[in-house]
Design a protein around this motif. Structure first.
Motif, PDB file in Angstrom:
ATOM      1  N   MET A 170       8.308 -14.733 -21.901  1.00 31.06           N
ATOM      2  CA  MET A 170       8.299 -13.839 -20.741  1.00 31.06           C
ATOM      3  C   MET A 170       7.150 -14.215 -19.805  1.00 31.06           C
ATOM      4  O   MET A 170       6.244 -14.930 -20.196  1.00 31.06           O
ATOM      5  N   ALA A 171       7.236 -13.719 -18.631  1.00 28.47           N
ATOM      6  CA  ALA A 171       6.176 -13.946 -17.635  1.00 28.47           C
ATOM      7  C   ALA A 171       5.953 -12.626 -16.911  1.00 28.47           C
ATOM      8  O   ALA A 171       6.754 -11.698 -17.045  1.00 28.47           O
ATOM      9  N   TYR A 172       4.888 -12.570 -16.175  1.00 31.08           N
ATOM     10  CA  TYR A 172       4.702 -11.388 -15.331  1.00 31.08           C
ATOM     11  C   TYR A 172       5.329 -11.625 -13.970  1.00 31.08           C
ATOM     12  O   TYR A 172       5.475 -12.775 -13.514  1.00 31.08           O
ATOM     13  N   LYS A 173       5.735 -10.533 -13.334  1.00 32.46           N
ATOM     14  CA  LYS A 173       6.258 -10.633 -11.964  1.00 32.46           C
ATOM     15  C   LYS A 173       5.651  -9.505 -11.141  1.00 32.46           C
ATOM     16  O   LYS A 173       5.164  -8.507 -11.695  1.00 32.46           O
ATOM     17  N   ILE A 174       5.685  -9.683  -9.852  1.00 31.07           N
ATOM     18  CA  ILE A 174       5.084  -8.692  -8.942  1.00 31.07           C
ATOM     19  C   ILE A 174       6.196  -7.962  -8.201  1.00 31.07           C
ATOM     20  O   ILE A 174       7.096  -8.594  -7.626  1.00 31.07           O
ATOM     21  N   ILE A 175       6.153  -6.640  -8.254  1.00 33.09           N
ATOM     22  CA  ILE A 175       7.135  -5.840  -7.514  1.00 33.09           C
ATOM     23  C   ILE A 175       6.704  -5.832  -6.039  1.00 33.09           C
ATOM     24  O   ILE A 175       5.699  -5.226  -5.668  1.00 33.09           O
ATOM     25  N   GLY A 176       7.463  -6.536  -5.225  1.00 37.86           N
ATOM     26  CA  GLY A 176       7.057  -6.766  -3.835  1.00 37.86           C
ATOM     27  C   GLY A 176       6.826  -5.479  -3.053  1.00 37.86           C
ATOM     28  O   GLY A 176       5.884  -5.381  -2.249  1.00 37.86           O
ATOM     29  N   SER A 177       7.654  -4.462  -3.292  1.00 40.33           N
ATOM     30  CA  SER A 177       7.536  -3.229  -2.506  1.00 40.33           C
ATOM     31  C   SER A 177       6.257  -2.465  -2.847  1.00 40.33           C
ATOM     32  O   SER A 177       5.782  -1.645  -2.079  1.00 40.33           O
ATOM     33  N   GLN A 178       5.690  -2.764  -4.011  1.00 41.23           N
ATOM     34  CA  GLN A 178       4.458  -2.084  -4.440  1.00 41.23           C
ATOM     35  C   GLN A 178       3.204  -2.841  -3.997  1.00 41.23           C
ATOM     36  O   GLN A 178       2.133  -2.257  -3.869  1.00 41.23           O
ATOM     37  N   CYS A 179       3.362  -4.160  -3.830  1.00 44.91           N
ATOM     38  CA  CYS A 179       2.204  -5.040  -3.610  1.00 44.91           C
ATOM     39  C   CYS A 179       1.538  -4.710  -2.276  1.00 44.91           C
ATOM     40  O   CYS A 179       2.210  -4.606  -1.250  1.00 44.91           O
ATOM     41  N   THR A 180       0.207  -4.553  -2.294  1.00 45.21           N
ATOM     42  CA  THR A 180      -0.528  -4.286  -1.049  1.00 45.21           C
ATOM     43  C   THR A 180      -1.022  -5.584  -0.422  1.00 45.21           C
ATOM     44  O   THR A 180      -1.734  -5.546   0.576  1.00 45.21           O
ATOM     45  N   ASN A 181      -0.681  -6.699  -1.029  1.00 43.30           N
ATOM     46  CA  ASN A 181      -1.059  -7.994  -0.474  1.00 43.30           C
ATOM     47  C   ASN A 181      -2.577  -8.177  -0.469  1.00 43.30           C
ATOM     48  O   ASN A 181      -3.127  -8.798   0.425  1.00 43.30           O
ATOM     49  N   CYS A 182      -3.242  -7.601  -1.463  1.00 45.64           N
ATOM     50  CA  CYS A 182      -4.712  -7.633  -1.448  1.00 45.64           C
ATOM     51  C   CYS A 182      -5.267  -8.959  -1.938  1.00 45.64           C
ATOM     52  O   CYS A 182      -6.438  -9.246  -1.729  1.00 45.64           O
ATOM     53  N   SER A 183      -4.483  -9.746  -2.649  1.00 46.04           N
ATOM     54  CA  SER A 183      -4.849 -11.087  -3.120  1.00 46.04           C
ATOM     55  C   SER A 183      -5.761 -11.086  -4.349  1.00 46.04           C
ATOM     56  O   SER A 183      -6.205 -12.143  -4.781  1.00 46.04           O
ATOM     57  N   GLY A 184      -6.028  -9.906  -4.903  1.00 48.36           N
ATOM     58  CA  GLY A 184      -6.914  -9.841  -6.069  1.00 48.36           C
ATOM     59  C   GLY A 184      -6.395 -10.662  -7.239  1.00 48.36           C
ATOM     60  O   GLY A 184      -7.148 -11.376  -7.900  1.00 48.36           O
ATOM     61  N   CYS A 185      -5.101 -10.594  -7.480  1.00 47.42           N
ATOM     62  CA  CYS A 185      -4.507 -11.287  -8.626  1.00 47.42           C
ATOM     63  C   CYS A 185      -4.578 -12.808  -8.472  1.00 47.42           C
ATOM     64  O   CYS A 185      -4.775 -13.538  -9.444  1.00 47.42           O
ATOM     65  N   GLU A 186      -4.412 -13.257  -7.230  1.00 48.20           N
ATOM     66  CA  GLU A 186      -4.365 -14.705  -6.978  1.00 48.20           C
ATOM     67  C   GLU A 186      -5.632 -15.393  -7.488  1.00 48.20           C
ATOM     68  O   GLU A 186      -5.578 -16.422  -8.155  1.00 48.20           O
ATOM     69  N   ALA A 187      -6.785 -14.762  -7.189  1.00 55.29           N
ATOM     70  CA  ALA A 187      -8.050 -15.377  -7.582  1.00 55.29           C
ATOM     71  C   ALA A 187      -8.288 -15.292  -9.094  1.00 55.29           C
ATOM     72  O   ALA A 187      -9.006 -16.114  -9.656  1.00 55.29           O
ATOM     73  N   GLU A 188      -7.707 -14.296  -9.744  1.00 54.07           N
ATOM     74  CA  GLU A 188      -7.997 -14.098 -11.171  1.00 54.07           C
ATOM     75  C   GLU A 188      -7.074 -14.875 -12.094  1.00 54.07           C
ATOM     76  O   GLU A 188      -7.368 -15.054 -13.268  1.00 54.07           O
ATOM     77  N   CYS A 189      -5.932 -15.299 -11.584  1.00 55.63           N
ATOM     78  CA  CYS A 189      -4.948 -15.957 -12.454  1.00 55.63           C
ATOM     79  C   CYS A 189      -5.498 -17.293 -12.978  1.00 55.63           C
ATOM     80  O   CYS A 189      -5.833 -18.177 -12.193  1.00 55.63           O
ATOM     81  N   PRO A 190      -5.576 -17.452 -14.315  1.00 55.39           N
ATOM     82  CA  PRO A 190      -6.158 -18.691 -14.858  1.00 55.39           C
ATOM     83  C   PRO A 190      -5.219 -19.885 -14.719  1.00 55.39           C
ATOM     84  O   PRO A 190      -5.637 -21.021 -14.919  1.00 55.39           O
ATOM     85  N   ASN A 191      -3.960 -19.617 -14.389  1.00 54.21           N
ATOM     86  CA  ASN A 191      -2.961 -20.704 -14.335  1.00 54.21           C
ATOM     87  C   ASN A 191      -2.583 -21.111 -12.914  1.00 54.21           C
ATOM     88  O   ASN A 191      -1.681 -21.922 -12.738  1.00 54.21           O
ATOM     89  N   LEU A 192      -3.218 -20.505 -11.918  1.00 56.78           N
ATOM     90  CA  LEU A 192      -2.846 -20.743 -10.514  1.00 56.78           C
ATOM     91  C   LEU A 192      -1.348 -20.503 -10.312  1.00 56.78           C
ATOM     92  O   LEU A 192      -0.674 -21.227  -9.563  1.00 56.78           O
ATOM     93  N   ALA A 193      -0.837 -19.499 -11.009  1.00 58.68           N
ATOM     94  CA  ALA A 193       0.602 -19.220 -10.942  1.00 58.68           C
ATOM     95  C   ALA A 193       0.955 -18.290  -9.789  1.00 58.68           C
ATOM     96  O   ALA A 193       2.128 -18.068  -9.508  1.00 58.68           O
ATOM     97  N   ILE A 194      -0.074 -17.720  -9.136  1.00 55.14           N
ATOM     98  CA  ILE A 194       0.188 -16.695  -8.123  1.00 55.14           C
ATOM     99  C   ILE A 194      -0.101 -17.251  -6.738  1.00 55.14           C
ATOM    100  O   ILE A 194      -1.129 -17.885  -6.508  1.00 55.14           O
ATOM    101  N   SER A 195       0.817 -17.004  -5.829  1.00 55.87           N
ATOM    102  CA  SER A 195       0.616 -17.472  -4.455  1.00 55.87           C
ATOM    103  C   SER A 195       1.245 -16.478  -3.481  1.00 55.87           C
ATOM    104  O   SER A 195       2.048 -15.637  -3.870  1.00 55.87           O
ATOM    105  N   GLU A 196       0.855 -16.609  -2.221  1.00 61.27           N
ATOM    106  CA  GLU A 196       1.364 -15.697  -1.196  1.00 61.27           C
ATOM    107  C   GLU A 196       2.610 -16.317  -0.590  1.00 61.27           C
ATOM    108  O   GLU A 196       2.618 -17.502  -0.244  1.00 61.27           O
TER     109      GLU A 196
END
Lengths: 73, 523
Positions: free
Chosen positions: A1-27
């Motif tokens: 499994m993987a994590y996913k982001i619910i787009g309608s909830q996301c505030t686009n704050c970018s906090g997760c992007e910097a913390e992800c150890p796998n560089l799996a998150i992008s805008e």
């Protein structure tokens, strides 16, 4: 499994992007997305998934059950 | 009418932003009567501190900083750039889903910028608003939870516009890790939001922090946060970086405790303490808003600020700006500088023109201070136990130059035989009415200045005049375009004389309400 982001909830704050150890998150198109091929659920890195721990809105970074469970190799 | 005040108001009015420095300098040269800038009283930068009250090195840092010097905020503008949307703590007075409380929110209404966009915006604003002296990064998250974006923005601005002062505002959790980098970019003003020094109280304000890759909750979270905040403050003080402390006053949660916070930060070298009212309305969707946690009344806030004042400088002129605010405190010109508009702008940074403009402003400041001194001298020796508040409609420059009906806020001065002391402001714009929904605007204004004996305006119509008088507030328009403090002292002398002669009876006023919600653009 993987994590996913619910787009309608996301505030686009970018906090997760910097913390992800796998560089799996992008805008993409004004919200953030997780590449399931890169997501390891933070197994082997941290006790808890970092995107969930930093996300300011509950139930926004959630498990995507459509993706097979990550196995530490 | 003070010629200079009028000249500057006209020449530098916010209608078109066009500045003819040569013309202003000429008019400045024609102006006679700029006297001494000395003023008495204790060092109190938050209210009226001047060069005589302060270490010259500190005065040099704060004299053009609208947030660190109440005196400067009449004359100089600041801007924030929203490059830092991520945050590492959660506060019960913040809801990051909505763009409504006291910050802008990414992805909702306001725009977040890349460091390069932010640097261009700074140059564009600095070229349009020559009195813009300070660039701050204040979120909408925590600048130090976004260190790469924050410091890259500072680096680009330091290179392109070295005369602009840099500052940042942080919750302090990551502060000890970045003090050296803050010093490296010549950031000489840092604001830390400290709402408690007791984790027992902190657990009711902060549901969680993100620390060392973990989400930590409860007392443990508050304990780590307070330790990091106070350590960060000590490290700033050690390096000679000025620190302002912001505290949110939450009645029943930390209101009594803020006196202890004040002592703790003072003893660690904080320069200025800014106690702000909680913004809390159900529609903001914050935990406090949804729980019905109320904010303080105007007099509760003033009483707490007064009780801390003996300990250290108190800031009274905070407008709880948005993270993308532009302009003088109390105005918001951010709508003029959206990313689309900035990217189209041809920006030529005119450092010499800015300097000339700011020199003209300095002359204006000195004239204002001299006028106040002159009038204060005429009070000489008079004593009276009477202390009262008056409200003033102003667009800046320390002059009564706003029409009653156009005022988006009133500045409040406490008058006594010691002089006129700025004690706060009351916003009256109608955005996000938060509690006053059905009342008309005049009732809202009267509620906001209900603890004042008079309201000073440049002009006022017959109807509001009658209603104000009925509410016991004297509408005063005879000092249009005069300096605020000088006029207030003249009016107060007249008031005391009337009380003395029995023409009027002095009565105490009641409390006033603080309007909820953020200041919107004037556009």
């Amino acid at each position: 499994m993987a994590y996913k982001i619910i787009g309608s909830q996301c505030t686009n704050c970018s906090g997760c992007e910097a913390e992800c150890p796998n560089l799996a998150i992008s805008e993409r198109g004004g919200t953030f997305v997780i590449d399931p091929a890169l997501c390891t659920e933070c197994i082997g890195h941290f006790d808890t998934p970092q995107c969930v721990a930093i996300c300011p809105v509950d139930n926004t970074c959630v498990i995507d059950t459509s993706v097979p469970r990550y196995h530490e190799s | 009418m003070t010629d200079l005040g009028h000249v500057l108001t006209e020449a530098f009015g916010d209608e078109d932003g066009v500045v003819d420095v040569a013309d202003v300098m000429q008019k400045m040269a024609e102006h006679k009567g700029c006297g001494t800038s000395s003023e008495g009283g204790k060092a109190s930068c938050g209210s009226s501190g001047g060069p005589e009250d302060m270490d010259p090195a500190i005065w040099e840092k704060v004299k053009n900083h609208p947030c660190y010097s109440e005196e400067a905020h009449h004359h100089y503008a600041r801007m924030h750039v929203a490059v830092a949307p991520a945050c590492n703590i959660q506060c019960n007075y913040c809801n990051r889903k909505y763009d409504c409380a006291n910050e802008s929110r990414p992805g909702v209404v306001s725009e977040k910028l890349t460091p390069t966009q932010a640097a261009k915006k700074v140059l564009a604003v600095a070229s349009t608003i020559p009195q813009m002296t300070v660039l701050g990064i204040a979120g909408p998250g925590d600048p130090l939870a976004n260190p790469a974006k924050t410091f890259e923005t500072f680096r680009q601005i330091m290179e392109a516009a070295p005369d602009i002062k840099l500052c940042l505002s942080t919750n302090g959790l990551a502060l000890p890790d970045y003090v050296d980098e803050i010093a490296k970019y010549n950031v000489d003003h840092v604001t830390i939001t400290i709402n408690m020094v007791d984790p027992e109280i902190g657990q009711h304000i902060y549901p969680w922090i993100f620390w060392e890759h973990k989400r930590i909750t409860g007392i443990e979270a508050a304990r780590i946060l307070t330790e990091r905040q106070l350590r960060g403050l000590e490290m700033l003080t050690e390096r000679g970086i000025l620190a302002k402390i912001n505290s949110v006053m939450i009645p029943g949660v930390n209101d009594q405790h803020l006196v202890e916070v004040n002592r703790a930060v003072k003893s660690r070298g904080a320069f200025l303490h800014n106690i702000m009212p909680l913004i809390s309305a159900p529609e903001h969707g914050t935990v406090f808003g949804l729980n019905g946690q109320r904010g303080p009344t105007a007099q509760e806030l003033k009483a707490l600020q007064d009780s801390c004042e003996g300990e250290m400088n108190m800031m009274r002129h905070c407008r709880q700006c948005r993270a993308d605010a532009v302009g003088l405190l109390g105005e918001d010109r951010s709508a003029e500088f959206t990313t689309d508009k900035i990217m189209e702008m041809e920006v030529e940074y005119d450092a010499a023109g800015r300097k000339a403009y700011q020199q003209a402003v300095e002359g204006e400041r000195q004239a204002k201070v001299a006028a106040r001194q002159e009038e204060l001298a005429t009070l000489g020796g008079a004593t009276s136990a009477i202390k009262l508040l008056v409200a003033v409609a102003t667009k800046g420059h320390g002059v009564i130059n706003e029409h009653f009906g156009h005022a988006k806020e009133f500045q409040v001065y406490e008058l006594s035989t010691a002089g006129a002391k700025f004690v706060g402001h009351r916003r009256v714009d109608l955005y996000c009415q938060g509690g006053y929904g059905e009342e008309d605007s005049l009732d809202t204004i009267i509620l906001a200045i209900n603890d004042c004996h008079a309201v000073f305006v440049a002009k006022i119509g017959g109807c509001p005049k009658a209603d104000l008088l009925k509410a016991g507030i004297d509408p005063v328009d005879q000092y249009a375009h005069e300096y605020i403090e000088k006029s207030a002292i003249i009016w107060f002398k007249d008031y005391l004389a009337k009380v003395e002669s029995g023409a009027i009876v002095h009565v105490e006023r009641g409390d006033a309400a603080i309007r909820q919600g953020a200041l919107l653009s004037a556009a």
